[in-house]
Design a protein around this motif. Structure first.
Motif, PDB file in Angstrom:
ATOM      1  N   ALA A  34       9.684 -12.452   0.717  1.00 30.19           N
ATOM      2  CA  ALA A  34      10.516 -12.310   1.769  1.00 30.19           C
ATOM      3  C   ALA A  34      10.012 -13.749   2.682  1.00 30.19           C
ATOM      4  O   ALA A  34      10.427 -14.235   4.110  1.00 30.19           O
ATOM      5  CB  ALA A  34       9.673 -11.331   2.851  1.00 30.19           C
ATOM      6  N   TYR A  35       8.552 -14.104   2.645  1.00 30.11           N
ATOM      7  CA  TYR A  35       7.939 -15.127   3.297  1.00 30.11           C
ATOM      8  C   TYR A  35       7.713 -16.509   1.778  1.00 30.11           C
ATOM      9  O   TYR A  35       7.081 -15.882   1.166  1.00 30.11           O
ATOM     10  CB  TYR A  35       7.824 -15.010   3.808  1.00 30.11           C
ATOM     11  CG  TYR A  35       7.910 -14.258   5.614  1.00 30.11           C
ATOM     12  CD1 TYR A  35       7.866 -14.587   6.379  1.00 30.11           C
ATOM     13  CD2 TYR A  35       6.980 -13.332   5.122  1.00 30.11           C
ATOM     14  CE1 TYR A  35       8.682 -13.896   7.767  1.00 30.11           C
ATOM     15  CE2 TYR A  35       8.238 -12.413   6.252  1.00 30.11           C
ATOM     16  CZ  TYR A  35       9.002 -12.965   7.813  1.00 30.11           C
ATOM     17  OH  TYR A  35       8.862 -12.080   8.546  1.00 30.11           O
ATOM     18  N   GLY A  36       7.417 -17.308   2.081  1.00 33.73           N
ATOM     19  CA  GLY A  36       6.853 -18.587   1.369  1.00 33.73           C
ATOM     20  C   GLY A  36       5.986 -18.371   2.249  1.00 33.73           C
ATOM     21  O   GLY A  36       5.294 -18.168   2.984  1.00 33.73           O
ATOM     22  N   PRO A  37       5.137 -19.934   1.231  1.00 34.86           N
ATOM     23  CA  PRO A  37       2.883 -19.874   2.386  1.00 34.86           C
ATOM     24  C   PRO A  37       3.621 -20.526   3.648  1.00 34.86           C
ATOM     25  O   PRO A  37       4.281 -20.748   4.188  1.00 34.86           O
ATOM     26  CB  PRO A  37       2.983 -21.300   1.210  1.00 34.86           C
ATOM     27  CG  PRO A  37       3.617 -21.488   0.477  1.00 34.86           C
ATOM     28  CD  PRO A  37       5.151 -21.237   0.599  1.00 34.86           C
ATOM     29  N   VAL A  38       2.244 -19.806   4.237  1.00 39.01           N
ATOM     30  CA  VAL A  38       2.422 -19.981   5.727  1.00 39.01           C
ATOM     31  C   VAL A  38       1.404 -21.157   6.277  1.00 39.01           C
ATOM     32  O   VAL A  38       0.232 -20.995   5.815  1.00 39.01           O
ATOM     33  CB  VAL A  38       1.989 -18.691   6.528  1.00 39.01           C
ATOM     34  CG1 VAL A  38       2.143 -18.662   7.981  1.00 39.01           C
ATOM     35  CG2 VAL A  38       3.827 -17.631   6.085  1.00 39.01           C
ATOM     36  N   GLU A  39       1.449 -22.069   7.075  1.00 40.93           N
ATOM     37  CA  GLU A  39      -0.094 -23.167   7.578  1.00 40.93           C
ATOM     38  C   GLU A  39       0.250 -23.036   9.069  1.00 40.93           C
ATOM     39  O   GLU A  39       1.457 -22.463   9.799  1.00 40.93           O
ATOM     40  CB  GLU A  39       0.606 -24.524   6.726  1.00 40.93           C
ATOM     41  CG  GLU A  39       0.088 -25.300   7.465  1.00 40.93           C
ATOM     42  CD  GLU A  39       0.114 -26.615   6.502  1.00 40.93           C
ATOM     43  OE1 GLU A  39      -0.611 -28.030   7.021  1.00 40.93           O
ATOM     44  OE2 GLU A  39       1.269 -26.808   5.697  1.00 40.93           O
ATOM     45  N   ILE A  40      -0.773 -22.686   9.670  1.00 36.98           N
ATOM     46  CA  ILE A  40      -0.671 -22.979  11.492  1.00 36.98           C
ATOM     47  C   ILE A  40      -1.065 -24.596  11.364  1.00 36.98           C
ATOM     48  O   ILE A  40      -2.311 -24.733  10.863  1.00 36.98           O
ATOM     49  CB  ILE A  40      -1.957 -22.217  11.849  1.00 36.98           C
ATOM     50  CG1 ILE A  40      -2.143 -20.618  11.440  1.00 36.98           C
ATOM     51  CG2 ILE A  40      -2.770 -22.490  12.989  1.00 36.98           C
ATOM     52  CD1 ILE A  40      -3.279 -19.464  11.578  1.00 36.98           C
ATOM     53  N   LEU A  41      -0.443 -24.756  12.290  1.00 37.81           N
ATOM     54  CA  LEU A  41      -0.751 -26.530  12.735  1.00 37.81           C
ATOM     55  C   LEU A  41      -1.086 -26.860  14.712  1.00 37.81           C
ATOM     56  O   LEU A  41      -0.496 -26.012  14.873  1.00 37.81           O
ATOM     57  CB  LEU A  41       0.458 -27.312  12.464  1.00 37.81           C
ATOM     58  CG  LEU A  41       0.921 -27.346  10.920  1.00 37.81           C
ATOM     59  CD1 LEU A  41       1.929 -27.703  11.004  1.00 37.81           C
ATOM     60  CD2 LEU A  41      -0.095 -28.121   9.710  1.00 37.81           C
ATOM     61  N   LEU A  42      -2.215 -27.811  13.780  1.00 37.37           N
ATOM     62  CA  LEU A  42      -2.550 -27.534  15.447  1.00 37.37           C
ATOM     63  C   LEU A  42      -1.784 -29.125  16.121  1.00 37.37           C
ATOM     64  O   LEU A  42      -2.857 -30.190  15.247  1.00 37.37           O
ATOM     65  CB  LEU A  42      -3.915 -27.426  16.531  1.00 37.37           C
ATOM     66  CG  LEU A  42      -4.287 -27.787  17.654  1.00 37.37           C
ATOM     67  CD1 LEU A  42      -3.937 -26.872  18.420  1.00 37.37           C
ATOM     68  CD2 LEU A  42      -5.653 -27.646  17.892  1.00 37.37           C
ATOM     69  N   LEU A  43      -1.345 -29.107  16.846  1.00 37.53           N
ATOM     70  CA  LEU A  43      -0.546 -30.419  17.105  1.00 37.53           C
ATOM     71  C   LEU A  43      -0.859 -31.475  18.327  1.00 37.53           C
ATOM     72  O   LEU A  43      -0.492 -30.804  19.933  1.00 37.53           O
ATOM     73  CB  LEU A  43       1.600 -30.273  16.928  1.00 37.53           C
ATOM     74  CG  LEU A  43       1.502 -29.724  15.303  1.00 37.53           C
ATOM     75  CD1 LEU A  43       2.875 -29.513  15.716  1.00 37.53           C
ATOM     76  CD2 LEU A  43       0.931 -30.932  14.428  1.00 37.53           C
ATOM     77  N   GLY A  44      -1.688 -31.908  17.853  1.00 35.91           N
ATOM     78  CA  GLY A  44      -2.244 -32.472  19.831  1.00 35.91           C
ATOM     79  C   GLY A  44      -0.781 -33.862  20.158  1.00 35.91           C
ATOM     80  O   GLY A  44      -0.046 -34.293  19.423  1.00 35.91           O
ATOM     81  N   PHE A  45      -1.268 -33.932  22.055  1.00 40.41           N
ATOM     82  CA  PHE A  45       0.218 -34.544  22.409  1.00 40.41           C
ATOM     83  C   PHE A  45      -1.203 -35.214  23.657  1.00 40.41           C
ATOM     84  O   PHE A  45      -1.941 -34.148  24.042  1.00 40.41           O
ATOM     85  CB  PHE A  45       1.010 -34.105  22.571  1.00 40.41           C
ATOM     86  CG  PHE A  45       1.038 -32.603  22.591  1.00 40.41           C
ATOM     87  CD1 PHE A  45       0.517 -32.369  24.055  1.00 40.41           C
ATOM     88  CD2 PHE A  45       1.371 -31.262  22.436  1.00 40.41           C
ATOM     89  CE1 PHE A  45       1.144 -31.299  24.654  1.00 40.41           C
ATOM     90  CE2 PHE A  45       1.697 -30.799  22.510  1.00 40.41           C
ATOM     91  CZ  PHE A  45       1.304 -30.289  23.942  1.00 40.41           C
ATOM     92  N   ASP A  46      -0.405 -36.332  24.044  1.00 43.59           N
ATOM     93  CA  ASP A  46      -0.398 -36.316  25.522  1.00 43.59           C
ATOM     94  C   ASP A  46       0.090 -35.333  26.696  1.00 43.59           C
ATOM     95  O   ASP A  46       0.968 -35.354  26.508  1.00 43.59           O
ATOM     96  CB  ASP A  46      -0.376 -38.353  25.938  1.00 43.59           C
ATOM     97  CG  ASP A  46      -1.232 -38.672  24.978  1.00 43.59           C
ATOM     98  OD1 ASP A  46      -2.284 -38.568  24.248  1.00 43.59           O
ATOM     99  OD2 ASP A  46      -1.058 -40.699  24.112  1.00 43.59           O
ATOM    100  N   GLY A  47      -1.022 -35.566  27.840  1.00 34.85           N
ATOM    101  CA  GLY A  47       0.193 -34.948  29.183  1.00 34.85           C
ATOM    102  C   GLY A  47      -0.206 -33.765  28.428  1.00 34.85           C
ATOM    103  O   GLY A  47      -1.049 -32.867  27.659  1.00 34.85           O
TER     104      GLY A  47
END
Length: 141
Positions: free
Chosen positions: A5-18
């Motif tokens: 039902a699901y493919g591989p899962v990844e946790i991303l931490l996406l930094g940004f200004d503000g």
């Protein structure tokens, strides 16, 4: 054939200004969801204040205020408190990031076929895009 039902899962931490992602990041994420390359399972905004205090907000708790209205999560709440704390440890005081839990839908069929054939993933590494681009540019010189 085994059908996941699901493919591989990844946790991303996406930094940004503000304190919120810029339009380009929001649009890119939405485009990937619309085209079906990823399924957005969960999305939180995580902040670390100047004293090191951690706060997080689920997409549903203010998506419009962050410019993320219209994105629908497939499994809201899948990012646990432990995930948030672990990821927040990578943030400097006074910064924010989006914690995105994504399913790689493009890999679901491959994962199903691998399982059906009795195979399994032994190891995986992700090489960040800036590293790949810098290495290949250096090779081209």
């Amino acid at each position: 054939m085994t059908e996941y039902a699901y493919g591989p899962v990844e946790i991303l931490l996406l930094g940004f200004d503000g304190n919120q992602p810029r339009a380009a990041l929001r649009e890119a994420l939405a485009d990937l969801v619309v085209e079906g390359s990823i399924r957005l399972l969960d999305l939180l905004l995580v902040s670390v204040d100047e004293t090191g205090g951690i706060s997080s907000a689920e997409l549903e708790d203010g998506a419009d205020g962050y410019g993320l209205g219209g994105l629908v999560l497939a499994a809201s709440g899948v990012a646990a408190d432990e995930d948030i704390l672990e990821m927040a440890a990578h943030l400097a005081p006074g910064t924010s990031a989006a914690l995105a839990v994504i399913e790689h839908t493009w890999a679901r069929q491959l994962a199903s076929a691998l399982a059906e054939s009795g195979g399994y993933v032994i190891h995986t590494d992700r090489i960040p895009a800036p590293v790949v681009n810098a290495a290949l540019a250096e090779l081209a010189d």
